[in-house]
Design a protein around this motif. Structure first.
Motif, short mmCIF file in Angstrom:
data_model
loop_
_atom_site.label_atom_id
_atom_site.label_comp_id
_atom_site.label_asym_id
_atom_site.label_seq_id
_atom_site.Cartn_x
_atom_site.Cartn_y
_atom_site.Cartn_z
N ASN A 250 4.72 3.01 -9.83
CA ASN A 250 4.62 2.08 -8.71
C ASN A 250 3.21 1.47 -8.68
O ASN A 250 2.21 2.17 -8.53
CB ASN A 250 4.90 2.83 -7.41
CG ASN A 250 4.94 1.91 -6.22
OD1 ASN A 250 4.24 0.90 -6.16
ND2 ASN A 250 5.78 2.24 -5.26
N ASN A 431 5.54 -9.13 -3.46
CA ASN A 431 5.55 -7.76 -2.91
C ASN A 431 5.29 -7.72 -1.40
O ASN A 431 4.44 -6.96 -0.92
CB ASN A 431 4.55 -6.87 -3.65
CG ASN A 431 5.02 -6.55 -5.05
OD1 ASN A 431 6.10 -7.01 -5.48
ND2 ASN A 431 4.27 -5.76 -5.77
N ARG A 450 7.11 -2.48 -9.03
CA ARG A 450 7.59 -1.37 -8.19
C ARG A 450 9.05 -1.11 -8.53
O ARG A 450 9.78 -2.03 -8.96
CB ARG A 450 7.46 -1.73 -6.71
CG ARG A 450 6.05 -2.09 -6.33
CD ARG A 450 5.89 -2.33 -4.84
NE ARG A 450 6.71 -3.44 -4.36
CZ ARG A 450 6.76 -3.80 -3.08
NH1 ARG A 450 6.05 -3.15 -2.18
NH2 ARG A 450 7.51 -4.81 -2.69
#
Ligand code: UDX
Length: 467
Positions: A250, A431, A450
């Motif tokens: 991540n 994001n 991610r």
């Protein structure tokens, strides 16, 4: 002080308004008569926070707009050159506007003056300005040429100017550096910030900005090197995000880990669809050729540019892998500006992606809080329609793409949005949301670096819009 600012683009207009705000008398010069007329009527041609207020406060009092460079030069003690330095086909800066202005300044000289470059220019431009002014009759002892690069970001340009991290003055004489230091004194000593009607300081403003006095050449290099370094940071984190995707890590956790090393820092580590705008793409190419001319093959910059170009293509592949085929699909696009807080679409990766989707025969419906009008002009030949709000464009769409990091998009009513969509698919190039939350809300959610998030509910078709 009596100041002339030549050029009413982003840098010129913001600098003019801010120098007036600091108590100077400013003449902002432009040779575009329709733009000039609009400015004289009090219209503000760019979407920039606090700029309309400053122009309204000072126009006709301490801030004047004029088409006469000669008169502005003759009335001023300090002349800032803030004209465009567009890219030529080979990536070099086109300095013909800077040269033209230097010529006119040289001819109009009537006493001691300081000529300051504010546009981003290749190193050694100050030498050329000096030569051109001499050739056009300016007496050798009547002027200094200095470099005072501007580090403002679109969207926060006014507060970047008034609350800078640092002020760089590149001057080849102490007297010249002293005059420019005096000009910036209210910012350096923070007396401006204590004024009762001052533009409020942003939360992350440094307490005392650093004043850095250098040679003109070093100052010119500071500007190009700063932008190249920032672009490199973005490409670096985008490359790491790509590795995260490949191995299931991540990027947010990785950024937290590397950004907390103070030598690296957390800022400018947001992965996404790549940098755009009027500065980074142009300045990197220009710096590449400046280095080449100086005999240094700066291949690192080629790689920064390559990663950036590829980031858009990778996002497009993400869209394809989420939707399979694109032909005839209705795709809602949120964001057209190259970043949030501005209506600027120059070199916007969002616009590039919209064009790529149209080429694949998708039906694109787009919304941007400020850039729609500008985008409408450049996308006129493409089959794109524009909506009035995010929910409008999401209506009955096969998927929603987030392409610009507007604050407004981070605060959407995600349940309402999901109910508008035909399928609950969001592909987020910025994001903006937490994958866990999106999963809870029943979305298939794809972002950058991610893990993908799938709806908590088993049956995705249950979430299809009724009817
Ligand atoms: C930049 C420089 O920051 C500024 O100092 C210089 O004077 C002009 O160029 P600007 O182009 O207005 O300013 O925007 P900036 O906020 O730097 O963003 C540039 C691009 O990088 C945008 O497309 C933005 O979305 C992208 N970006 C920025 C990222 O992708 N990740 C980040 O972490 C930061």
């Amino acid at each position: 002080m009596q100041i002339a600012v030549v050029g009413s683009g982003y840098v010129g207009l913001v600098a003019s308004a801010c120098f007036a705000e600091l108590g100077n008398e400013v003449i902002c010069v432009d040779n575009d008569s329709s733009k000039l007329a609009a400015l004289q009527r009090g219209e503000v041609p760019i979407h920039e926070r606090f700029l309309p207020e400053l122009i309204a406060r000072h126009r006709g009092q301490r801030l004047f707009f004029s088409g006469s460079l000669e008169r502005a030069v003759r009335a001023s003690q300090v002349i800032f050159i803030a004209v465009g330095t567009p890219s030529r086909n080979n990536g070099e800066c086109d300095l013909s506007f800077v040269e033209g202005v230097s010529r006119e300044i040289g001819r109009a000289m009537n006493g001691r003056k300081i000529v300051v470059e504010k546009s981003t220019v290749p190193v050694c431009t100050s030498d050329w300005i000096r030569k051109i002014m001499l050739l056009n009759g300016a007496p050798r002892s009547s002027f200094d040429v200095a470099s005072n690069p501007e580090f403002l970001r679109e969207g926060s340009a006014v507060t970047d100017f008034l609350y800078p991290d640092r002020i760089v003055i590149g001057a080849d004489s102490d007297t010249c550096a002293g005059v420019l230091r005096k000009l910036y004194e209210p910012l350096i000593c923070r007396t401006y910030a204590r004024q009762k009607d001052a533009v409020p300081a942003p939360d992350d403003a440094t307490t005392i900005p650093q004043l850095i006095v250098t040679s003109a050449k070093s100052a010119e290099l500071i500007k190009h090197a700063s932008n190249a370094f920032l672009a490199m940071k973005i490409s670096f984190i985008n490359a790491i995000a790509n590795i995260c995707e490949a191995v299931g890590a991540n990027i947010e956790e990785v950024c937290e880990g590397i950004g907390s090393d103070r030598r690296i820092g957390k800022r400018f580590l947001a992965p996404g669809i790549g940098y755009g705008g009027s500065c980074f793409p142009k300045d990197l190419k220009a710096f590449r050729s400046v280095a080449g001319e100086a005999g240094y093959d700066f291949r690192l910059l080629d790689e920064v540019i390559r990663i950036n170009d590829e980031q858009c293509q990778r996002f497009l592949r993400k869209v394809r892998s989420a939707l399979w085929t694109l032909k005839g699909k209705r795709i809602a696009v949120l964001g057209l500006a190259f970043k949030g807080g501005t209506d600027d679409i120059r070199e916007s990766p969002a616009v590039e992606l919209v064009r790529a989707l149209v080429r694949e025969l998708a039906e694109v419906v787009a919304y941007d809080p400020a850039a729609t009008e500008r985008a409408r002009e450049v996308l006129a030949d493409d089959a794109v329609t524009f909506g009035d709000n995010p929910y409008d464009v999401a209506s009955d769409a096969d998927a929603l793409l987030i392409l610009t990091d507007w604050e407004e998009f981070a605060a959407l009513d995600l349940e309402r949005l999901r109910n508008e969509l035909k399928y609950p698919i969001v592909i987020d190039g910025r994001n903006l949301y937490s994958p866990e939350l999106m999963s809870e809300l029943g979305y298939m959610y794809f972002s950058v670096g991610r893990p993908d998030a799938m709806p908590k509910e088993r049956d995705v078709t249950r979430l299809k819009k009724a009817g």
